[in-house]
Design an enzyme around this catalytic site. Structure first.
Site, PDB file in Angstrom:
ATOM      1  N   CYS A 115      -9.181  -1.943   3.747  1.00 33.74           N
ATOM      2  CA  CYS A 115      -8.456  -0.764   3.274  1.00 33.74           C
ATOM      3  C   CYS A 115      -8.894  -0.370   1.857  1.00 33.74           C
ATOM      4  O   CYS A 115      -9.972   0.185   1.677  1.00 33.74           O
ATOM      5  CB  CYS A 115      -6.955  -1.009   3.387  1.00 33.74           C
ATOM      6  SG  CYS A 115      -5.979   0.511   3.373  1.00 33.74           S
TER       7      CYS A 115
ATOM      8  N   GLU B 107      -5.206  -7.319  10.440  1.00 37.19           N
ATOM      9  CA  GLU B 107      -4.194  -8.387  10.527  1.00 37.19           C
ATOM     10  C   GLU B 107      -3.095  -8.039  11.514  1.00 37.19           C
ATOM     11  O   GLU B 107      -2.316  -8.913  11.925  1.00 37.19           O
ATOM     12  CB  GLU B 107      -3.601  -8.688   9.147  1.00 37.19           C
ATOM     13  CG  GLU B 107      -2.568  -7.705   8.647  1.00 37.19           C
ATOM     14  CD  GLU B 107      -3.171  -6.402   8.146  1.00 37.19           C
ATOM     15  OE1 GLU B 107      -2.434  -5.424   7.997  1.00 37.19           O
ATOM     16  OE2 GLU B 107      -4.391  -6.360   7.909  1.00 37.19           O
TER      17      GLU B 107
ATOM     18  N   HIS C 297      -6.363  -2.037   9.259  1.00 36.15           N
ATOM     19  CA  HIS C 297      -5.672  -3.313   9.054  1.00 36.15           C
ATOM     20  C   HIS C 297      -5.826  -4.236  10.270  1.00 36.15           C
ATOM     21  O   HIS C 297      -5.009  -4.207  11.193  1.00 36.15           O
ATOM     22  CB  HIS C 297      -4.187  -3.057   8.790  1.00 36.15           C
ATOM     23  CG  HIS C 297      -3.916  -2.483   7.441  1.00 36.15           C
ATOM     24  ND1 HIS C 297      -3.607  -3.260   6.349  1.00 36.15           N
ATOM     25  CD2 HIS C 297      -3.943  -1.211   7.001  1.00 36.15           C
ATOM     26  CE1 HIS C 297      -3.444  -2.491   5.289  1.00 36.15           C
ATOM     27  NE2 HIS C 297      -3.636  -1.234   5.666  1.00 36.15           N
TER      28      HIS C 297
ATOM     29  N   SER D 141       0.816  -1.217   0.000  1.00 46.00           N
ATOM     30  CA  SER D 141       0.000   0.000   0.000  1.00 46.00           C
ATOM     31  C   SER D 141       0.848   1.265   0.000  1.00 46.00           C
ATOM     32  O   SER D 141       0.350   2.350  -0.328  1.00 46.00           O
ATOM     33  CB  SER D 141      -0.932   0.018   1.221  1.00 46.00           C
ATOM     34  OG  SER D 141      -1.842  -1.061   1.172  1.00 46.00           O
TER      35      SER D 141
END
Length: 383
Positions: free
Chosen positions: A267, A359, A357, A55
């Site tokens: 995202c 994760e 995010h 990103s």
């Protein structure tokens, strides 16, 4: 980006913003010149995950933490196979890294991958400038790149001629070239088709931990490619660039919504869902980047500390349910710093997305439950 070898004894370097402000320091990483969008990240740790997050493609990252590189670089923490940032800006690099997993210094890794950086500048002043003026184009120049005939005016002209982030279509530059599979850990429960718009490695791993076999597809995948896998769910990943350019991923997501397959986006995937539902997107003044952003889950009232990396956002109404071609939709999460939309969900079919995010690589684990929410949608659809 053009680079030379790592400069001995830290060659002189200069950072030039498109509005003409400049900062002088020393080369860090590779010597040469590079261009991108200047953005700042407020994380005090996790620099290796930041550098390797797709990103950040075509962005020059300014670290607000004053001391960077303390734990060196290892081979376990990268989120992809390479560093994606265009340039790197730190105040004070660690002279000697200290960590039992460290295998080389951050400076060595940046140089080996040709990433031009600068150190020894006032990153606090630079960050304040970007907060006041907004993210903007920037160039870093070191070594022979400083020796142009027009001096700093010539460097500024190069910066102003470089491409802008607004209008940039970049997910095709970071996506996988070929499909691949991340197997489930333990007993396989579900199959998920993941559209790679710039996916981080930890994301399919978090799904694999929950018994999901993740079949990762390139950004140019077709709806036929997705459903050839007979997926229990479909995932759209994070990624770089302006969501206003992402017409193919938007059309692909609309195809998934028409089939009412459980859907989860992160995202860039959140922005794609916003566009698929008929909402617009817009560029934030300086974006959200770092691992300390407060977000409220409006479905539960819980406040989470979350990891962010986005310069664009969805323009959706915060306090009403919207009618869309795919049923009713609402904003499920909101940033408590500035009321930016941080999540969307459909009320009449199993689809939701998050702007940040979950994760958590690197970052807090407050939002890990979102992967469980995706599992619950697939369980409900199967039942």
């Amino acid at each position: 980006m053009t680079t030379a070898t790592r400069g001995a004894l830290r060659a002189p370097a200069v950072l030039v913003l498109e509005d003409g402000r400049s900062f002088r320091g020393r080369a860090y990483g590779a010597v040469g010149e590079t261009f991108g969008e200047a953005v700042f990240s407020t994380g005090m740790t996790g620099y290796q995950e930041t550098l390797t997050d797709p990103s950040y493609h075509r962005q020059v990252v300014v670290m607000t933490a004053p001391h960077v590189g303390n734990t060196g670089v290892n081979d376990e923490d990268p989120e992809s196979k390479r560093i994606w940032v265009s340039g790197y800006v730190v105040r004070e690099p660690a002279r000697i890294p200290s960590n039992w997993r460290s295998v080389r210094t951050l400076d060595e890794e940046l140089a080996a991958q040709g990433v031009v950086g600068i150190s020894g500048i006032d990153t606090r002043a630079l960050t304040r400038h970007l907060r006041e003026r907004g993210a903007m184009r920037v160039g870093i120049f070191s070594g022979p790149a400083l020796d142009g005939p027009a001096g700093e005016a010539g460097l500024l002209a190069k910066v102003q001629a470089s491409p802008q982030m607004k209008g940039a279509d970049l997910c095709g530059e970071v996506t996988t070239g070929e499909p691949y599979t991340v197997p489930a850990i333990g007993t396989k429960r579900f199959t998920v088709a993941a559209v790679d718009l710039g996916i981080k490695g930890m994301t399919p791993h978090r799904m694999a931990e929950r018994g999901i076999e993740v079949r990762v597809l390139p950004a140019n995948a077709t709806i036929e490619d997705i459903y050839a896998l007979s997926p229990d769910g479909v995932f759209f990943s994070n990624g770089p660039g302006d969501p206003a350019t992402a017409d193919h991923p938007v059309a692909l997501m609309r195809g998934v919504l028409e089939r009412k397959t459980p859907l989860f986006g992160i995202c860039f995937g959140n922005q794609i869902l916003g566009r698929a539902l008929g909402f617009g997107t817009f560029k934030l003044k300086y974006g959200h980047r770092g691992i300390n952003q407060p977000v409220q889950d409006r479905t539960t009232g819980k406040v989470e500390v979350t990891a962010h990396n986005h310069g664009f956002a969805v323009d959706a109404p915060l306090d009403k349910v919207s009618d869309t071609p795919y049923g009713r939709a609402e904003v499920s999460h909101v940033c408590l710093n500035d009321n930016v939309v941080e999540g969307l969900q459909l009320l009449d079919q199993p689809a939701f997305s998050i702007q940040y995010h979950p994760e958590a690589a690197a970052g807090p684990h407050d939002a890990a439950y979102l992967f469980d929410r995706f599992v619950s949608l697939m369980e409900g659809q199967r039942a």
